[in-house]
Write an enzyme that holds these catalytic residues in place. Structure first.
Site, PDB file in Angstrom:
ATOM      1  N   TYR A 111      10.018  33.468  23.822  1.00  0.00           N
ATOM      2  CA  TYR A 111      10.616  34.156  22.667  1.00  0.00           C
ATOM      3  C   TYR A 111      11.226  35.502  23.093  1.00  0.00           C
ATOM      4  O   TYR A 111      12.356  35.836  22.736  1.00  0.00           O
ATOM      5  CB  TYR A 111       9.514  34.357  21.627  1.00  0.00           C
ATOM      6  CG  TYR A 111       9.946  34.910  20.296  1.00  0.00           C
ATOM      7  CD1 TYR A 111      10.371  34.058  19.275  1.00  0.00           C
ATOM      8  CD2 TYR A 111       9.885  36.271  20.027  1.00  0.00           C
ATOM      9  CE1 TYR A 111      10.727  34.556  18.031  1.00  0.00           C
ATOM     10  CE2 TYR A 111      10.236  36.783  18.793  1.00  0.00           C
ATOM     11  CZ  TYR A 111      10.659  35.925  17.792  1.00  0.00           C
ATOM     12  OH  TYR A 111      11.010  36.428  16.559  1.00  0.00           O
ATOM     13  N   ILE A 161       7.027  41.590  10.333  1.00  0.00           N
ATOM     14  CA  ILE A 161       7.401  41.573   8.914  1.00  0.00           C
ATOM     15  C   ILE A 161       6.527  40.529   8.222  1.00  0.00           C
ATOM     16  O   ILE A 161       6.177  39.508   8.830  1.00  0.00           O
ATOM     17  CB  ILE A 161       8.907  41.201   8.751  1.00  0.00           C
ATOM     18  CG1 ILE A 161       9.798  42.049   9.695  1.00  0.00           C
ATOM     19  CG2 ILE A 161       9.351  41.353   7.294  1.00  0.00           C
ATOM     20  CD1 ILE A 161       9.762  43.539   9.495  1.00  0.00           C
TER      21      ILE A 161
HETATM   22  N1  CAA Z   1      -2.821  41.810  25.967  1.00  0.00           N
HETATM   23  C1  CAA Z   1      -3.667  41.516  26.981  1.00  0.00           C
HETATM   24  N2  CAA Z   1      -4.512  40.475  26.960  1.00  0.00           N
HETATM   25  C2  CAA Z   1      -4.497  39.716  25.863  1.00  0.00           C
HETATM   26  C3  CAA Z   1      -3.646  39.978  24.763  1.00  0.00           C
HETATM   27  C4  CAA Z   1      -2.801  41.080  24.860  1.00  0.00           C
HETATM   28  N3  CAA Z   1      -1.941  41.395  23.852  1.00  0.00           N
HETATM   29  N4  CAA Z   1      -3.865  39.040  23.817  1.00  0.00           N
HETATM   30  C5  CAA Z   1      -4.831  38.215  24.311  1.00  0.00           C
HETATM   31  N5  CAA Z   1      -5.216  38.649  25.522  1.00  0.00           N
HETATM   32  C6  CAA Z   1      -6.235  38.055  26.379  1.00  0.00           C
HETATM   33  C7  CAA Z   1      -7.488  37.759  25.579  1.00  0.00           C
HETATM   34  O1  CAA Z   1      -8.289  38.927  25.522  1.00  0.00           O
HETATM   35  C8  CAA Z   1      -8.135  36.633  26.385  1.00  0.00           C
HETATM   36  O2  CAA Z   1      -8.730  37.184  27.543  1.00  0.00           O
HETATM   37  P1  CAA Z   1      -9.972  36.430  28.234  1.00  0.00           P
HETATM   38  O3  CAA Z   1      -9.464  35.052  28.611  1.00  0.00           O
HETATM   39  O4  CAA Z   1     -10.311  37.303  29.370  1.00  0.00           O
HETATM   40  O5  CAA Z   1     -11.022  36.371  27.143  1.00  0.00           O
HETATM   41  C9  CAA Z   1      -6.916  35.852  26.892  1.00  0.00           C
HETATM   42  O6  CAA Z   1      -5.792  36.771  26.854  1.00  0.00           O
HETATM   43  C10 CAA Z   1      -6.611  34.655  26.025  1.00  0.00           C
HETATM   44  O7  CAA Z   1      -6.266  35.150  24.747  1.00  0.00           O
HETATM   45  P2  CAA Z   1      -6.345  34.248  23.491  1.00  0.00           P
HETATM   46  O8  CAA Z   1      -7.718  33.764  23.272  1.00  0.00           O
HETATM   47  O9  CAA Z   1      -5.686  34.956  22.337  1.00  0.00           O
HETATM   48  O10 CAA Z   1      -5.449  33.001  23.944  1.00  0.00           O
HETATM   49  P3  CAA Z   1      -4.940  31.888  23.036  1.00  0.00           P
HETATM   50  O11 CAA Z   1      -4.326  30.854  23.908  1.00  0.00           O
HETATM   51  O12 CAA Z   1      -5.956  31.466  22.051  1.00  0.00           O
HETATM   52  O13 CAA Z   1      -3.775  32.609  22.211  1.00  0.00           O
HETATM   53  C11 CAA Z   1      -1.677  33.457  21.827  1.00  0.00           C
HETATM   54  C12 CAA Z   1      -2.683  33.107  22.884  1.00  0.00           C
HETATM   55  C13 CAA Z   1      -1.248  32.202  21.056  1.00  0.00           C
HETATM   56  C14 CAA Z   1      -0.460  34.015  22.513  1.00  0.00           C
HETATM   57  C15 CAA Z   1      -2.314  34.456  20.844  1.00  0.00           C
HETATM   58  O14 CAA Z   1      -2.804  35.547  21.588  1.00  0.00           O
HETATM   59  C16 CAA Z   1      -1.298  34.973  19.860  1.00  0.00           C
HETATM   60  O15 CAA Z   1      -0.953  34.300  18.896  1.00  0.00           O
HETATM   61  N6  CAA Z   1      -0.808  36.203  20.056  1.00  0.00           N
HETATM   62  C17 CAA Z   1       0.170  36.797  19.183  1.00  0.00           C
HETATM   63  C18 CAA Z   1       1.550  36.535  19.694  1.00  0.00           C
HETATM   64  C19 CAA Z   1       2.515  37.209  18.781  1.00  0.00           C
HETATM   65  O16 CAA Z   1       2.475  38.398  18.533  1.00  0.00           O
HETATM   66  N7  CAA Z   1       3.456  36.453  18.250  1.00  0.00           N
HETATM   67  C20 CAA Z   1       4.404  36.990  17.343  1.00  0.00           C
HETATM   68  C21 CAA Z   1       4.766  35.952  16.359  1.00  0.00           C
HETATM   69  S1  CAA Z   1       5.754  36.635  15.054  1.00  0.00           S
HETATM   70  C22 CAA Z   1       7.215  36.957  15.775  1.00  0.00           C
HETATM   71  O17 CAA Z   1       7.485  36.599  16.884  1.00  0.00           O
HETATM   72  C23 CAA Z   1       8.213  37.710  14.935  1.00  0.00           C
HETATM   73  C24 CAA Z   1       8.731  38.876  15.647  1.00  0.00           C
HETATM   74  O18 CAA Z   1       9.870  38.842  16.065  1.00  0.00           O
HETATM   75  C25 CAA Z   1       7.901  40.076  15.816  1.00  0.00           C
END
Ligand code: CAA
Length: 249
Positions: free
Chosen positions: A156, A189
Protein backbone atom coordinates in the site's frame (compact mmCIF):
# COMPACT_ATOMS: atom_id res chain seq x y z
CA UNK A 1 -19.54 28.66 -11.13
CA UNK A 2 -19.24 26.40 -14.23
CA UNK A 3 -21.02 23.07 -14.20
CA UNK A 4 -18.46 20.36 -14.90
CA UNK A 5 -18.51 16.60 -15.40
CA UNK A 6 -16.79 15.04 -12.38
CA UNK A 7 -15.86 11.38 -11.91
CA UNK A 8 -15.01 9.95 -8.49
CA UNK A 9 -13.67 6.39 -8.64
CA UNK A 10 -14.68 4.34 -5.63
CA UNK A 11 -17.32 7.03 -5.21
CA UNK A 12 -19.59 4.95 -3.02
CA UNK A 13 -16.89 4.09 -0.48
CA UNK A 14 -16.05 5.68 2.86
CA UNK A 15 -14.29 8.76 1.47
CA UNK A 16 -15.88 8.70 -1.98
CA UNK A 17 -19.39 9.47 -0.75
CA UNK A 18 -18.26 12.67 0.94
CA UNK A 19 -16.27 13.68 -2.16
CA UNK A 20 -19.33 13.17 -4.38
CA UNK A 21 -21.46 15.28 -2.04
CA UNK A 22 -18.87 18.08 -2.00
CA UNK A 23 -18.61 18.11 -5.81
CA UNK A 24 -22.43 18.10 -6.10
CA UNK A 25 -22.44 21.11 -3.76
CA UNK A 26 -20.14 22.86 -6.25
CA UNK A 27 -22.88 22.33 -8.87
CA UNK A 28 -21.19 19.64 -10.95
CA UNK A 29 -22.64 16.54 -12.61
CA UNK A 30 -21.09 13.82 -10.45
CA UNK A 31 -20.44 10.24 -11.53
CA UNK A 32 -19.46 7.73 -8.85
CA UNK A 33 -17.95 4.40 -9.82
CA UNK A 34 -18.08 1.19 -7.82
CA UNK A 35 -16.33 -2.15 -8.20
CA UNK A 36 -18.62 -4.44 -10.23
CA UNK A 37 -20.04 -7.34 -8.21
CA UNK A 38 -23.63 -8.17 -7.21
CA UNK A 39 -22.87 -7.31 -3.58
CA UNK A 40 -21.21 -3.96 -4.31
CA UNK A 41 -23.93 -3.03 -6.79
CA UNK A 42 -26.59 -3.36 -4.08
CA UNK A 43 -24.45 -1.33 -1.64
CA UNK A 44 -23.80 1.32 -4.29
CA UNK A 45 -27.53 1.71 -4.99
CA UNK A 46 -28.24 2.11 -1.27
CA UNK A 47 -25.53 4.68 -1.05
CA UNK A 48 -26.96 6.56 -4.06
CA UNK A 49 -30.32 6.73 -2.27
CA UNK A 50 -28.77 8.05 0.92
CA UNK A 51 -26.85 10.71 -1.05
CA UNK A 52 -30.15 11.67 -2.70
CA UNK A 53 -31.63 12.20 0.75
CA UNK A 54 -28.82 14.74 1.33
CA UNK A 55 -29.76 16.45 -1.94
CA UNK A 56 -26.84 15.01 -3.93
CA UNK A 57 -27.88 13.48 -7.28
CA UNK A 58 -25.00 11.13 -8.13
CA UNK A 59 -24.87 8.88 -11.22
CA UNK A 60 -23.54 5.35 -10.71
CA UNK A 61 -21.37 3.24 -13.02
CA UNK A 62 -19.57 -0.08 -12.41
CA UNK A 63 -15.81 0.11 -13.02
CA UNK A 64 -12.78 -2.01 -12.24
CA UNK A 65 -10.04 0.63 -12.10
CA UNK A 66 -7.32 -2.03 -12.18
CA UNK A 67 -8.35 -3.02 -15.72
CA UNK A 68 -7.41 -0.67 -18.58
CA UNK A 69 -10.12 -2.25 -20.72
CA UNK A 70 -12.79 -1.62 -18.08
CA UNK A 71 -11.63 2.03 -17.86
CA UNK A 72 -11.77 2.38 -21.66
CA UNK A 73 -15.35 1.08 -21.76
CA UNK A 74 -16.34 3.34 -18.89
CA UNK A 75 -14.88 6.53 -20.38
CA UNK A 76 -16.38 5.77 -23.81
CA UNK A 77 -19.81 5.38 -22.18
CA UNK A 78 -19.50 8.51 -20.03
CA UNK A 79 -18.37 10.63 -22.98
CA UNK A 80 -21.28 9.37 -25.09
CA UNK A 81 -23.88 9.86 -22.35
CA UNK A 82 -22.65 13.02 -20.59
CA UNK A 83 -19.68 14.51 -22.44
CA UNK A 84 -15.96 14.68 -21.67
CA UNK A 85 -14.69 14.40 -18.10
CA UNK A 86 -13.48 17.70 -16.59
CA UNK A 87 -12.69 16.58 -13.03
CA UNK A 88 -11.23 13.19 -12.23
CA UNK A 89 -10.78 12.06 -8.63
CA UNK A 90 -8.69 8.88 -8.58
CA UNK A 91 -9.94 7.67 -5.22
CA UNK A 92 -10.60 3.91 -5.54
CA UNK A 93 -8.21 1.92 -3.39
CA UNK A 94 -7.84 -1.26 -1.37
CA UNK A 95 -5.70 -2.60 1.46
CA UNK A 96 -4.22 -6.09 1.72
CA UNK A 97 -2.17 -5.56 4.88
CA UNK A 98 0.46 -8.06 6.02
CA UNK A 99 4.04 -7.83 7.21
CA UNK A 100 6.46 -8.56 4.35
CA UNK A 101 7.38 -11.92 5.81
CA UNK A 102 3.76 -13.04 5.34
CA UNK A 103 2.76 -10.96 2.30
CA UNK A 104 1.82 -13.07 -0.73
CA UNK A 105 2.66 -11.95 -4.25
CA UNK A 106 -1.07 -11.60 -4.99
CA UNK A 107 -1.47 -9.15 -2.09
CA UNK A 108 1.32 -7.05 -3.58
CA UNK A 109 -0.04 -7.21 -7.13
CA UNK A 110 -3.68 -6.49 -6.26
CA UNK A 111 -2.72 -3.35 -4.35
CA UNK A 112 -0.34 -2.08 -7.04
CA UNK A 113 -2.94 -2.70 -9.77
CA UNK A 114 -5.82 -1.08 -7.91
CA UNK A 115 -4.05 1.77 -6.15
CA UNK A 116 -1.31 2.74 -8.62
CA UNK A 117 -1.91 1.34 -12.12
CA UNK A 118 -5.45 2.75 -11.85
CA UNK A 119 -3.90 6.25 -11.83
CA UNK A 120 -2.49 5.59 -15.31
CA UNK A 121 -5.57 3.73 -16.55
CA UNK A 122 -7.97 6.56 -15.75
CA UNK A 123 -5.77 9.64 -16.24
CA UNK A 124 -4.49 8.43 -19.62
CA UNK A 125 -8.07 8.26 -20.92
CA UNK A 126 -9.13 11.80 -19.93
CA UNK A 127 -5.88 13.78 -20.03
CA UNK A 128 -5.62 14.48 -23.80
CA UNK A 129 -9.19 15.69 -23.97
CA UNK A 130 -8.69 17.96 -20.92
CA UNK A 131 -5.57 19.44 -22.55
CA UNK A 132 -7.36 20.00 -25.87
CA UNK A 133 -10.24 21.76 -24.09
CA UNK A 134 -7.83 23.84 -21.99
CA UNK A 135 -9.23 22.91 -18.56
CA UNK A 136 -9.04 19.91 -16.26
CA UNK A 137 -8.54 18.79 -12.70
CA UNK A 138 -7.01 15.48 -11.72
CA UNK A 139 -6.90 14.74 -7.99
CA UNK A 140 -5.10 11.58 -6.91
CA UNK A 141 -5.86 10.18 -3.48
CA UNK A 142 -2.64 9.00 -1.85
CA UNK A 143 -2.13 8.42 1.88
CA UNK A 144 -0.23 9.42 4.97
CA UNK A 145 1.27 5.94 4.78
CA UNK A 146 2.66 6.68 1.31
CA UNK A 147 4.47 9.64 2.89
CA UNK A 148 5.88 7.87 5.93
CA UNK A 149 5.54 4.07 5.42
CA UNK A 150 3.58 1.77 7.72
CA UNK A 151 4.23 -1.58 9.37
CA UNK A 152 2.25 -4.18 7.40
CA UNK A 153 1.69 -1.97 4.35
CA UNK A 154 4.72 -2.39 2.07
CA UNK A 155 2.34 -2.88 -0.89
CA UNK A 156 0.00 0.00 0.00
CA UNK A 157 2.75 2.46 0.96
CA UNK A 158 4.68 1.68 -2.25
CA UNK A 159 1.59 2.28 -4.39
CA UNK A 160 0.66 5.45 -2.53
CA UNK A 161 4.23 6.81 -2.70
CA UNK A 162 4.27 6.06 -6.44
CA UNK A 163 1.30 8.37 -6.83
CA UNK A 164 3.49 11.38 -5.98
CA UNK A 165 5.88 10.77 -8.90
CA UNK A 166 2.96 10.20 -11.26
CA UNK A 167 1.19 13.34 -10.03
CA UNK A 168 4.21 15.62 -10.38
CA UNK A 169 5.07 14.30 -13.85
CA UNK A 170 1.67 14.78 -15.40
CA UNK A 171 1.27 18.09 -13.55
CA UNK A 172 4.25 19.27 -15.63
CA UNK A 173 2.70 17.90 -18.81
CA UNK A 174 -0.66 19.60 -18.16
CA UNK A 175 0.61 22.88 -16.72
CA UNK A 176 0.44 24.96 -19.90
CA UNK A 177 -2.85 23.43 -20.95
CA UNK A 178 -4.99 24.48 -17.98
CA UNK A 179 -4.92 21.01 -16.44
CA UNK A 180 -3.90 20.79 -12.79
CA UNK A 181 -2.82 17.51 -11.19
CA UNK A 182 -2.51 17.20 -7.42
CA UNK A 183 -2.47 14.61 -4.67
CA UNK A 184 -4.40 14.52 -1.40
CA UNK A 185 -2.97 12.36 1.38
CA UNK A 186 -5.53 11.41 4.02
CA UNK A 187 -4.40 10.21 7.40
CA UNK A 188 -6.54 7.86 9.49
CA UNK A 189 -10.15 8.73 8.67
CA UNK A 190 -13.24 7.14 10.19
CA UNK A 191 -14.16 4.82 7.29
CA UNK A 192 -14.83 1.07 6.95
CA UNK A 193 -11.25 0.62 5.66
CA UNK A 194 -9.72 2.08 8.81
CA UNK A 195 -12.23 0.29 11.04
CA UNK A 196 -10.77 -3.01 9.74
CA UNK A 197 -7.51 -2.28 11.58
CA UNK A 198 -7.38 -4.37 14.77
CA UNK A 199 -8.79 -2.33 17.66
CA UNK A 200 -5.62 -2.42 19.74
CA UNK A 201 -3.48 -1.29 16.81
CA UNK A 202 -5.95 1.45 15.87
CA UNK A 203 -6.12 2.77 19.43
CA UNK A 204 -2.37 3.16 19.53
CA UNK A 205 -2.45 4.91 16.12
CA UNK A 206 -5.12 7.37 17.34
CA UNK A 207 -2.96 8.13 20.40
CA UNK A 208 -0.31 9.34 17.96
CA UNK A 209 -2.60 11.79 16.16
CA UNK A 210 -1.99 15.29 17.58
CA UNK A 211 -5.60 16.35 16.90
CA UNK A 212 -6.59 13.40 19.13
CA UNK A 213 -9.17 11.71 16.92
CA UNK A 214 -9.75 10.05 13.56
CA UNK A 215 -10.49 12.39 10.68
CA UNK A 216 -13.93 12.69 9.12
CA UNK A 217 -14.63 11.93 5.45
CA UNK A 218 -15.91 15.50 4.93
CA UNK A 219 -12.48 16.77 5.97
CA UNK A 220 -10.94 14.96 2.98
CA UNK A 221 -13.78 15.99 0.69
CA UNK A 222 -13.05 19.61 1.58
CA UNK A 223 -9.48 19.25 0.28
CA UNK A 224 -10.73 17.61 -2.93
CA UNK A 225 -13.34 20.31 -3.54
CA UNK A 226 -10.72 23.00 -2.91
CA UNK A 227 -8.36 21.54 -5.53
CA UNK A 228 -11.23 21.03 -7.99
CA UNK A 229 -12.36 24.66 -7.80
CA UNK A 230 -12.15 27.05 -10.77
CA UNK A 231 -9.85 29.40 -8.87
CA UNK A 232 -7.36 26.67 -7.86
CA UNK A 233 -5.70 26.82 -11.30
CA UNK A 234 -2.29 27.91 -9.95
CA UNK A 235 -2.05 24.91 -7.61
CA UNK A 236 -0.50 22.00 -9.44
CA UNK A 237 1.93 19.17 -8.70
CA UNK A 238 1.41 19.49 -4.98
CA UNK A 239 0.36 17.17 -2.19
CA UNK A 240 -2.17 18.24 0.40
CA UNK A 241 -1.73 16.23 3.62
CA UNK A 242 -4.87 15.98 5.75
CA UNK A 243 -3.84 13.91 8.74
CA UNK A 244 -4.55 15.75 12.00
CA UNK A 245 -0.86 16.58 12.38
CA UNK A 246 0.23 12.93 12.47
CA UNK A 247 2.95 13.52 9.89
CA UNK A 248 4.44 16.86 8.88
CA UNK A 249 6.76 16.94 5.90
N1 CAA B 1 5.94 -1.33 14.59
C1 CAA B 1 6.79 -2.30 15.01
N2 CAA B 1 6.41 -3.56 15.28
C2 CAA B 1 5.11 -3.83 15.12
C3 CAA B 1 4.17 -2.86 14.70
C4 CAA B 1 4.65 -1.58 14.45
N3 CAA B 1 3.81 -0.59 14.02
N4 CAA B 1 2.95 -3.44 14.64
C5 CAA B 1 3.13 -4.74 15.02
N5 CAA B 1 4.42 -4.95 15.33
C6 CAA B 1 5.01 -6.19 15.79
C7 CAA B 1 4.17 -6.80 16.90
O1 CAA B 1 4.54 -6.22 18.14
C8 CAA B 1 4.52 -8.28 16.81
O2 CAA B 1 5.81 -8.48 17.36
P1 CAA B 1 6.19 -9.92 17.98
O3 CAA B 1 6.05 -10.91 16.84
O4 CAA B 1 7.57 -9.72 18.46
O5 CAA B 1 5.16 -10.14 19.07
C9 CAA B 1 4.71 -8.48 15.30
O6 CAA B 1 4.99 -7.17 14.74
C10 CAA B 1 3.47 -9.04 14.65
O7 CAA B 1 2.45 -8.08 14.80
P2 CAA B 1 0.95 -8.46 14.69
O8 CAA B 1 0.59 -9.46 15.71
O9 CAA B 1 0.12 -7.21 14.65
O10 CAA B 1 0.92 -9.18 13.26
P3 CAA B 1 -0.33 -9.56 12.48
O11 CAA B 1 0.11 -10.38 11.32
O12 CAA B 1 -1.39 -10.10 13.35
O13 CAA B 1 -0.85 -8.15 11.94
C11 CAA B 1 -0.93 -6.31 10.56
C12 CAA B 1 -0.06 -7.42 11.09
C13 CAA B 1 -2.10 -6.89 9.76
C14 CAA B 1 -0.10 -5.48 9.63
C15 CAA B 1 -1.48 -5.51 11.75
O14 CAA B 1 -0.39 -5.09 12.54
C16 CAA B 1 -2.22 -4.29 11.28
O15 CAA B 1 -3.37 -4.37 10.85
N6 CAA B 1 -1.60 -3.10 11.37
C17 CAA B 1 -2.21 -1.87 10.95
C18 CAA B 1 -1.84 -1.57 9.53
C19 CAA B 1 -2.46 -0.27 9.16
O16 CAA B 1 -2.27 0.76 9.78
N7 CAA B 1 -3.24 -0.26 8.09
C20 CAA B 1 -3.90 0.92 7.68
C21 CAA B 1 -5.19 0.56 7.07
S1 CAA B 1 -6.18 2.00 6.75
C22 CAA B 1 -5.40 2.75 5.49
O17 CAA B 1 -4.49 2.25 4.89
C23 CAA B 1 -5.92 4.11 5.12
C24 CAA B 1 -4.84 5.10 5.06
O18 CAA B 1 -4.48 5.50 3.98
C25 CAA B 1 -4.25 5.62 6.30
Amino acid sequence: MSKRIAVVTGGTGGLGIAMCEALCDQGHTVIATYYPSPETEAQAKECQESMKAWGAEVLLYPLDVSSFESCQNFITTVEAEHGPVDILVNNAGITRDAPLKRMEHQQWQDVIDTNLSSMFNMSKLVFNSMCERGWGRIINISSLNGEKGQFGQANYAAAKAGIYGFTRSIALEGARKGVTVNAVSPGYIDTPMVRQVPEKVLNSIVEGIPVGRLGKPVEIARAVAFLAAEDSGFITGTNLSVNGGQYMS
